[in-house]
Scaffold this motif. Structure first.
Motif, short mmCIF file in Angstrom:
data_model
loop_
_atom_site.label_atom_id
_atom_site.label_comp_id
_atom_site.label_asym_id
_atom_site.label_seq_id
_atom_site.Cartn_x
_atom_site.Cartn_y
_atom_site.Cartn_z
N HIS A 1 106.80 141.65 96.83
CA HIS A 1 106.67 142.31 95.53
C HIS A 1 107.42 143.64 95.56
O HIS A 1 106.87 144.67 95.96
N ALA A 2 108.69 143.62 95.18
CA ALA A 2 109.52 144.82 95.15
C ALA A 2 109.45 145.58 96.46
O ALA A 2 109.30 146.81 96.50
N SER A 3 109.54 144.84 97.57
CA SER A 3 109.54 145.42 98.93
C SER A 3 108.30 146.26 99.19
O SER A 3 108.37 147.29 99.89
N ALA A 4 107.15 145.82 98.64
CA ALA A 4 105.90 146.59 98.78
C ALA A 4 106.13 148.04 98.37
O ALA A 4 105.64 148.97 98.99
N TRP A 5 106.92 148.21 97.27
CA TRP A 5 107.27 149.51 96.72
C TRP A 5 108.01 150.40 97.71
O TRP A 5 107.93 151.63 97.67
N GLY A 6 108.73 149.77 98.63
CA GLY A 6 109.53 150.52 99.59
C GLY A 6 108.78 151.02 100.80
O GLY A 6 109.37 151.69 101.66
N ALA A 7 107.49 150.67 100.93
CA ALA A 7 106.69 151.18 102.05
C ALA A 7 107.25 150.82 103.42
O ALA A 7 107.22 151.65 104.34
N PRO A 8 107.79 149.60 103.65
CA PRO A 8 108.34 149.28 104.98
C PRO A 8 109.55 150.13 105.36
O PRO A 8 109.97 150.10 106.52
N PHE A 9 110.11 150.87 104.40
CA PHE A 9 111.29 151.69 104.66
C PHE A 9 110.97 153.19 104.66
O PHE A 9 111.43 153.92 105.52
N VAL A 10 110.19 153.63 103.69
CA VAL A 10 109.89 155.06 103.61
C VAL A 10 108.93 155.48 104.72
O VAL A 10 109.01 156.62 105.21
N ALA B 1 103.46 156.12 88.50
CA ALA B 1 104.88 155.84 88.59
C ALA B 1 105.27 154.73 87.62
O ALA B 1 104.44 153.93 87.20
N TRP B 2 106.54 154.72 87.27
CA TRP B 2 107.09 153.58 86.54
C TRP B 2 108.29 153.05 87.31
O TRP B 2 109.08 153.80 87.88
N GLY B 3 108.40 151.75 87.31
CA GLY B 3 109.54 151.10 87.92
C GLY B 3 109.41 149.60 87.76
O GLY B 3 108.47 149.10 87.15
N MET B 4 110.35 148.89 88.30
CA MET B 4 110.34 147.43 88.26
C MET B 4 111.13 146.92 89.45
O MET B 4 111.75 147.72 90.18
N THR B 5 111.08 145.63 89.68
CA THR B 5 111.79 145.08 90.83
C THR B 5 113.25 145.52 90.83
O THR B 5 113.82 145.85 91.88
N GLU B 6 113.86 145.56 89.64
CA GLU B 6 115.27 145.92 89.54
C GLU B 6 115.55 147.39 89.84
O GLU B 6 116.71 147.76 90.07
N THR B 7 114.51 148.25 89.85
CA THR B 7 114.72 149.67 90.18
C THR B 7 114.22 150.00 91.59
O THR B 7 114.04 151.17 91.92
N SER B 8 113.96 148.99 92.39
CA SER B 8 113.72 149.07 93.85
C SER B 8 112.33 149.44 94.37
O SER B 8 112.18 149.37 95.59
N PRO B 9 111.29 149.89 93.72
CA PRO B 9 111.11 149.98 92.28
C PRO B 9 111.00 151.40 91.71
O PRO B 9 110.98 151.55 90.50
N ASP C 1 100.47 160.90 107.34
CA ASP C 1 99.89 159.94 106.40
C ASP C 1 99.67 158.57 107.02
O ASP C 1 100.38 158.15 107.93
N ARG C 2 98.68 157.88 106.44
CA ARG C 2 98.43 156.47 106.73
C ARG C 2 98.48 155.76 105.39
O ARG C 2 97.62 155.99 104.53
N VAL C 3 99.48 154.92 105.21
CA VAL C 3 99.82 154.35 103.90
C VAL C 3 99.43 152.89 103.84
O VAL C 3 99.73 152.11 104.76
N MET C 4 98.76 152.51 102.76
CA MET C 4 98.40 151.10 102.56
C MET C 4 98.82 150.65 101.17
O MET C 4 98.22 151.04 100.17
N PRO C 5 99.86 149.82 101.06
CA PRO C 5 100.20 149.23 99.77
C PRO C 5 99.38 147.96 99.55
O PRO C 5 99.28 147.12 100.44
N LEU C 6 98.79 147.82 98.38
CA LEU C 6 98.09 146.58 98.05
C LEU C 6 99.07 145.51 97.56
O LEU C 6 98.65 144.41 97.21
N MET C 7 100.35 145.85 97.51
CA MET C 7 101.39 144.89 97.15
C MET C 7 102.00 144.30 98.42
O MET C 7 102.03 144.95 99.45
N GLN C 8 102.49 143.09 98.31
CA GLN C 8 103.14 142.42 99.43
C GLN C 8 104.61 142.80 99.53
O GLN C 8 105.20 143.31 98.58
N ASN C 9 105.21 142.52 100.68
CA ASN C 9 106.64 142.80 100.85
C ASN C 9 107.49 142.04 99.84
O ASN C 9 108.57 142.50 99.46
#
Length: 504
Positions: free
Chosen positions: A207-216, A301-309, A197-205
């Motif tokens: 913003h909830a860690s860019a939905w975890g993209a820098p880690f997953v 998906a559903w989540g929020m900053t508090e759910t990592s997300p 895969d080649r993954v592109m989050p339109l969210m910034q780091n």
């Protein structure tokens, strides 16, 4: 047994997926690419620099800028020695940013080119804190940094919520919670990522860690593309094609704009095969168009900053009558708090969440996070988020989603954007604020809005319609309804209560 540490994700990627890449695009359009092996070396050099500056486990650094390779290098450098990175959002209010900085008292304030002048201004609030451009990576002097030993429940990083409902909330994550969240994201029935895969989050780091993209992404060896915040769907499409993106992370507002652009331009994707969509619920017809006409699998998906997300996820199925928010991934437990404060596994009320990567208030001892969302939990824990508690409406005994009202309003010719503001939950009074397209007759559009909404929602319609020039948005493309209410209150002196009811 080994402990869970976030920096081991990059170490793994550098050894096992060394040729996979991280690419960043600057605000000016410059593109830079590194392999995971190269990024790990840069992070090592930065770690040596942090250590030389006297930063140790549980100390803090502030990362004030947009997602980039340099930001990733400093992040993983800090992670490797237990230093906590605070991601500050440059688009938050200056007074909020100043307050956060004074609370954190960081050992270093990192900035990029876009935030350099603001960082200089904020420096006076934290005397003695060194400023450093993220581009000034450590040289390392050819040495290998030895990772500091610390517990897996040590804080890894801190994000601040988008501020949609008021003052941004401070959310802390640990090494353990972050690694477990990354594992959950990678599951086949979650984001389903792999090394191809080649993954592109339109969210910034920030913003909830860019939905975890820098880690997953390093966990599975997927290539990662980091882009700056941009509100032009033509630019998003260009990035997707140029970087051969296979998985896109986006909120519903992104997709509504992108679908409109692609329909108008007659475009299609060449590589994109899946999108993970967050934020308000995608309208069914839009999800159907994305999946069946554009050939992109929709995972809502559903989540929020508090759910990592990540908390729940659902794959779009056109045979179902509606699109919901899916079921919780392993590690997440949901309930609704009904009348009397009792939590139930089924029913309608305020959504409650707890789990291995769910932050909860330090002000109380409960393991449950009160999300502030008005939701229904169906059989088998299937989640349907209806609205924010302060924006929830009941029409003829049926919960009404403001997102669906806003979608129907945007379909009316002459309406560029729309936002439903609930001004009094008890009485059901509401205002539909809308932005007019150029050179339209706002009076006739208002009449059409009233007719269409009344027909669509069985006689229900907003109490009032107000035209505004533009909406205030967060960095994650959400309308800041509390600010919009304030704005309208200043413009209009009438009998409709417009006092914001903030959840913060």
């Amino acid at each position: 047994m080994l402990s869970l540490h976030v920096h081991d994700l990059l170490k793994h990627a550098a050894q096992v997926h060394a040729a996979a890449t991280v690419t960043s695009v600057s605000l000016e359009g410059a593109v830079e690419t590194q392999t995971y092996a190269q990024l790990a070396k840069a992070a090592n050099n930065c770690a040596i620099e942090l250590h030389a500056m006297g930063l140790r486990s549980r100390d803090a650094v502030v990362s004030f800028g947009f997602s980039s390779l340099n930001q990733m290098a400093w992040l993983y450098a800090a992670l490797s020695q237990g230093v906590v990175t605070h991601f500050l959002n440059p688009q938050h209010r200056a007074e909020d940013l100043g307050h956060f900085l004074q609370q954190v008292r960081p050992g270093m304030l990192l900035h990029d080119a876009a935030t350099a002048s603001a960082a200089q201004a904020f420096a006076a609030l934290v005397p003695g804190t060194p400023l450093r451009a993220m581009t000034q990576l450590g040289t390392g002097s050819g040495r290998e940094y030895t990772t500091t030993e610390f517990a897996e429940d040590t804080l890894s990083h801190v994000c601040y919520s988008s501020g949609t409902t008021g003052v941004p909330k401070i959310v802390e994550y640990t090494h353990r919670s972050t690694v477990l969240h990354a594992w959950a994201c990678a599951l086949p029935d979650a984001m389903g990522l792999n090394s191809a895969d080649r993954v592109m989050p339109l969210m910034q780091n920030f913003h909830a860690s860019a939905w975890g993209a820098p880690f997953v992404c390093p966990l599975v060896g997927a290539s990662l593309v980091l882009v700056p915040p941009h509100r032009d769907p033509a630019q998003w499409f260009q990035w997707i094609e140029e970087h051969r993106i296979t998985v896109l992370g986006a909120v519903s507002a992104h997709w509504l704009a992108l679908v409109r652009y692609m329909r108008t331009s007659g475009l299609s994707f060449s590589t994109l095969r899946r999108t993970v969509v967050g934020g308000t619920r995608l309208p069914f017809d839009v999800a159907q168009f994305i999946q069946e006409k554009l050939g992109v699998e929709v995972c809502h998906a559903w989540g929020m900053t508090e759910t990592s997300p990540l908390a729940t996820i659902e794959r779009f199925d056109s045979s179902k009558v509606s699109l919901r928010h899916g079921k919780p991934v392993f590690g997440i437990e949901l309930a609704v708090q009904c009348n009397g404060g009792v939590c139930s596994a089924e029913g309608t009320g305020e959504l409650m969440a707890r789990g291995h990567w769910v932050a909860h208030s330090t002000a109380n001892s409960s393991s449950w996070l009160a999300t502030g969302d008005f939701a229904t939990l169906h059989e088998n824990s299937e989640l349907e988020v209806i609205d924010r508690m302060e924006d929830s409406l009941i029409a003829d005994g049926i919960p009404l989603s403001s997102a669906l009202v806003e979608h129907q309003a945007r379909l009316v010719p002459g309406v560029a954007d729309a936002a439903l503001l609930v001004t009094d939950v008890a009485s059901g009074r509401s205002v539909l604020a809308w932005v007019a397209m150029p050179e339209v007759d706002t009076a006739s559009v208002t009449v059409e809005l009233e007719q269409i909404l009344s027909k669509t929602f069985n006689g229900w319609r907003p109490t009032q319609y107000i035209v505004v020039d533009a909406f205030p948005y967060t960095a994650s493309a959400k309308v800041q309804k509390h600010l919009l209410k304030d704005h309208i209150a200043r413009l209009h002196d009438d009998d409709v209560a417009l006092t914001p009811n903030s959840s913060c």
